[in-house]
Design an enzyme around this catalytic site. Structure first.
Site, mmCIF file in Angstrom:
data_model
loop_
_atom_site.group_PDB
_atom_site.id
_atom_site.type_symbol
_atom_site.label_atom_id
_atom_site.label_comp_id
_atom_site.label_asym_id
_atom_site.label_seq_id
_atom_site.Cartn_x
_atom_site.Cartn_y
_atom_site.Cartn_z
ATOM 1 N N GLU A 62 7.704 3.283 -2.694
ATOM 2 C CA GLU A 62 7.334 3.746 -3.550
ATOM 3 C C GLU A 62 7.609 3.884 -4.998
ATOM 4 O O GLU A 62 7.595 4.719 -5.454
ATOM 5 C CB GLU A 62 7.089 5.532 -2.684
ATOM 6 N N ASP A 103 4.923 8.359 8.383
ATOM 7 C CA ASP A 103 5.331 9.494 7.230
ATOM 8 C C ASP A 103 4.884 10.736 7.866
ATOM 9 O O ASP A 103 4.557 11.776 7.559
ATOM 10 C CB ASP A 103 4.825 8.613 6.059
ATOM 11 N N GLU A 143 5.222 18.789 4.593
ATOM 12 C CA GLU A 143 4.887 18.487 3.307
ATOM 13 C C GLU A 143 3.330 18.311 4.301
ATOM 14 O O GLU A 143 2.137 18.422 3.701
ATOM 15 C CB GLU A 143 5.096 16.792 3.506
HETATM 16 C C1 GCV Z 1 10.253 11.188 -1.029
HETATM 17 C C2 GCV Z 1 6.687 10.252 1.584
HETATM 18 C C3 GCV Z 1 6.963 11.561 0.702
HETATM 19 C C4 GCV Z 1 6.946 11.219 -0.165
HETATM 20 C C5 GCV Z 1 8.793 11.156 -0.577
HETATM 21 C C6 GCV Z 1 8.088 9.826 0.142
HETATM 22 C C7 GCV Z 1 10.086 9.069 1.219
HETATM 23 O O1 GCV Z 1 5.548 9.306 1.047
HETATM 24 O O2 GCV Z 1 5.315 12.426 0.293
HETATM 25 O O3 GCV Z 1 6.668 12.470 -1.537
HETATM 26 O O4 GCV Z 1 9.479 10.200 -1.871
HETATM 27 O O5 GCV Z 1 7.684 10.375 1.430
HETATM 28 O O6 GCV Z 1 10.254 9.744 1.948
HETATM 29 O O7 GCV Z 1 10.861 8.604 0.220
#
Ligand code: GCV
Length: 670
Positions: A278, A357, A385
């Site tokens: 990411e 996720d 989340e």
């Molecule tokens: C901290 C998901 C979340 C991101 C997070 C990522 C991760 O994609 O939406 O906010 O980033 O996981 O675990 O690194």
């Protein structure tokens, strides 16, 4: 009682005054074998003073030696005994009182919190008995707090560590450490894994002083402080052109950096790293692999006893998966399995519970137990989340228990996830569990008062994976509230049912997602931020689900044969994961004879109705809950019901339109 008492959550001793009684008048504490001025022993004394004062309005005595305690006084002995497991304790009755045996200070601290917990639950002092040792050596909380004060995926206000690139270290920080220690947490990562801006400077003299101060405060409660690390620090801080893990200059830079860090922050536990994911930098940029990156840091930190926790959440979020063979779920295993055995001893891989996720239901990541020669730990998320933003009630211990109990088949015995991540299966010393935390600077810490059950629960479960979800929920309810027994039962069962309810009205059968992009609250059936290449559910007019069998992406064969065989076959696949592994026709009959489409309709109607029932049950507790707490939770339930209705209507009407098959029960689908 006013709301400020909620700063103490389950350690609100005053709240229990008059509700619990003590069977003894005079209490003396005798500390035997431990150094009196040890920082943890001092915390133990403070906690006992606070607890007895709060619970009973009683002062307790600290006796220097046995002979100074008279016959009428009940004795709590805290005794060092070498033959106990590390961080474990044994509590037993003896003639003059009870004894807490422990071989180290952390064990003594946890033993004391055990006694306090039982007193708060109404157990008589002389009846407290226990023998406990931690299931996992590492029991960690991961904050995704940014230094500007924002929290990535935070639903309880802003950070209580940072604001405007400065640290807060105050009474609240100490309360936080006390609460974490009371559940058995022994490691905390204070900053977001996406390390940007000022957070990169946490390993410079801009912040050394404050990091060291916080590490000392944590150490008072047996907790090690960890930091998330920016892999590109050699470029951003050191002015180097690259951060290639095999580059001599980069290696030298990290060697010198860790020497400087440990000189200034000697109590630091180590670092957590998110790389090549990411948008974060990592070894892939230089054609290196994940082991090259992790080991370079591991080697540099080894002289100081530090560890590197390297996340396996590595995937290409821009990958083109229109070919139906490419699959994000495969990524972790594809990147790491081939490197098994190549990581240094002080490196540990942190693996999310599922391959995607943190969805409400995913299969267990095949990497757990798939790796047999590498330190590994489990990562879960109590920040809600994808599970309701701490608006919707979603007690997550049942999910974590399922994960821990999952049989991987990685070995003849001791092959569950709990076995693997505790280090029991392969004999790893570095092993354990971490949770992305759900706290913020809201007075009640977790936004929704009831979400504190997850904060408490994770620590307890990480310390003792044998505890049931119900036992943990009951402990939390009894410590936190003053409910009559019948209501305690009701609240416990609300918690236990909440995950299933959330799953029913959002995305049942393992399909996941269908959630608003970026924000991840509320339905958006086709929405997902990386959906440039189509939807994640792959629904068409005939069916829904992702073919992850050997005819599809073949993700199913990343598991050991016993699991692979069942996941690969729609007739054997556990129904709750059916759409994760298979593309299924809407008119296919499920286990109970219902068609898939009917199941989808029913599930969403039922889930919404059950969310309303949760609220009704809560309303029945009004007389025994502080008005402010009652009203606040009511408000959350109202939002949850609105959310559930939206999910129900959007999902049902989407699939009605797609399939053209009406609801057998003739309910209105909007
Ligand atoms: C901290 C998901 C979340 C991101 C997070 C990522 C991760 O994609 O939406 O906010 O980033 O996981 O675990 O690194």
């Amino acid at each position: 009682m006013n709301n400020t008492s909620w700063t103490q959550l389950w350690l609100d001793y005053e709240k229990k005054r008059g509700k619990v009684s003590l069977d003894k008048d005079n209490i003396a504490v005798l500390i035997d074998g431990f150094t009196e001025n040890n920082r943890i022993i001092k915390s133990i004394k403070n906690e006992l003073l606070k607890a007895f004062k709060g619970l009973y309005g009683k002062e307790i005595l600290f006796a220097e030696k046995e002979s100074s305690i008279d016959e009428s006084t009940y004795r709590i002995a805290i005794t060092k005994s070498e033959n106990m497991a590390s961080e474990g304790y044994l509590i037993d009755a003896e003639d003059k009182g009870i004894v807490i045996n422990a071989s180290d200070e952390n064990g003594a601290l946890y033993g004391v919190f055990h006694v306090i917990r039982e007193l708060m639950r109404g157990t008589k002092l002389r009846e407290i008995k226990a023998e406990c040792k931690p299931s996992n050596p590492l029991r960690m909380m991961n904050h995704w707090d940014n230094m500007d004060g924002s929290i990535e995926r935070g639903y309880s206000g802003r950070s209580f560590f940072f604001e405007n690139d400065n640290f807060y270290i105050n009474d609240r920080t100490r309360d936080y450490a006390r609460m974490m220690a009371s559940t058995g947490i022994n490691g905390i990562v204070i900053n977001n894994v996406n390390v940007k801006d000022a957070a990169t400077d946490l390993i410079t003299d801009r912040y050394f002083f404050r990091v060291a101060e916080l590490s000392e405060l944590f150490a008072d409660y047996g907790i090690k402080l960890y930091l998330s690390l920016n892999f590109a620090s050699p470029i951003e801080l050191g002015g180097l052109k690259v951060c290639d893990p095999l580059d001599e200059e980069v290696i030298k830079w990290w060697d010198e950096k860790f020497a400087e860090v440990y000189k200034n922050v000697p109590l630091l536990g180590g670092f957590l790293v998110k790389a090549d994911s990411e948008g974060r930098p990592g070894p892939f940029t230089y054609g290196r692999n994940q082991a090259d990156g992790a080991n370079m840091l591991g080697k540099a930190i080894a002289p100081y006893g530090g560890i590197i926790i390297w996340r396996c959440f590595v995937y290409n979020c821009t990958q083109d998966w229109r070919d139906r063979k490419t699959d994000r779920a495969r990524a972790g295993y594809d990147y790491f399995k081939g490197l098994d055995g190549e990581f240094l001893d002080n490196v540990i891989l942190q693996i999310k519970n599922g391959p995607m996720d943190f969805q409400i239901r995913e299969p267990v990541s095949p990497l757990i137990g798939g790796l047999t020669k590498t330190n590994q730990m489990l990562e879960v998320q109590i920040a809600q989340e994808y599970t309701g933003h701490q608006i919707d009630l979603c007690y997550l211990m049942p999910m974590f228990k399922e994960v821990l109990d999952f049989k991987t088949y990685c070995s003849k015995d001791k092959d569950t996830v709990a076995d693997v991540v505790s280090g029991r299966t392969f004999g790893n010393k570095l092993a354990g569990m971490a949770a992305v935390i759900n706290t913020g600077d809201d007075t009640n810490w977790t936004g929704n008062y009831l979400a504190a059950a997850n904060l408490y629960g994770f620590g307890r479960l990480a310390y003792n994976t044998e505890l049931s979800s119900e036992e943990i929920a009951r402990e939390w309810v009894q410590m936190t509230f003053n409910l009559i027994e019948d209501e305690t039962d009701k609240l416990v069962s609300m918690l236990l049912n909440s995950r299933g309810i959330y799953e029913k009205y959002t995305s049942p059968l393992g399909i996941g997602w269908m959630v608003t992009p970026h924000d991840h609250y509320g339905p958006s059936v086709d929405g997902y931020e990386y959906s440039r290449w189509g939807t994640y559910h792959r629904a068409d007019h005939l069916g829904i689900g992702v073919d992850r069998t050997d005819k599809g992406t073949d993700y199913a064969h990343q598991y050991y044969p016993e699991n692979a065989e069942s996941y690969n076959d729609p007739d054997k696949c556990p129904e709750e994961l059916l759409l994760f592994f298979h593309h299924i026709a809407y008119d296919r009959k499920l286990g109970d004879g219902r068609t898939l489409i009917q199941y989808i309709y029913d599930s969403h109607f039922e889930g919404e109705a059950e969310a309303e029932e949760l609220y009704e049950t809560w309303k029945g507790m009004e007389a025994h809950v502080e008005p402010e707490v009652f009203a606040s939770v009511c408000h959350r339930f109202e939002m949850q019901i609105a959310n559930a209705k939206e999910w129900r209507d959007q999902v049902n009407s989407y699939f009605y339109r797609k399939s053209g098959i009406p609801d057998e029960k003739g309910r209105e689908i909007f």
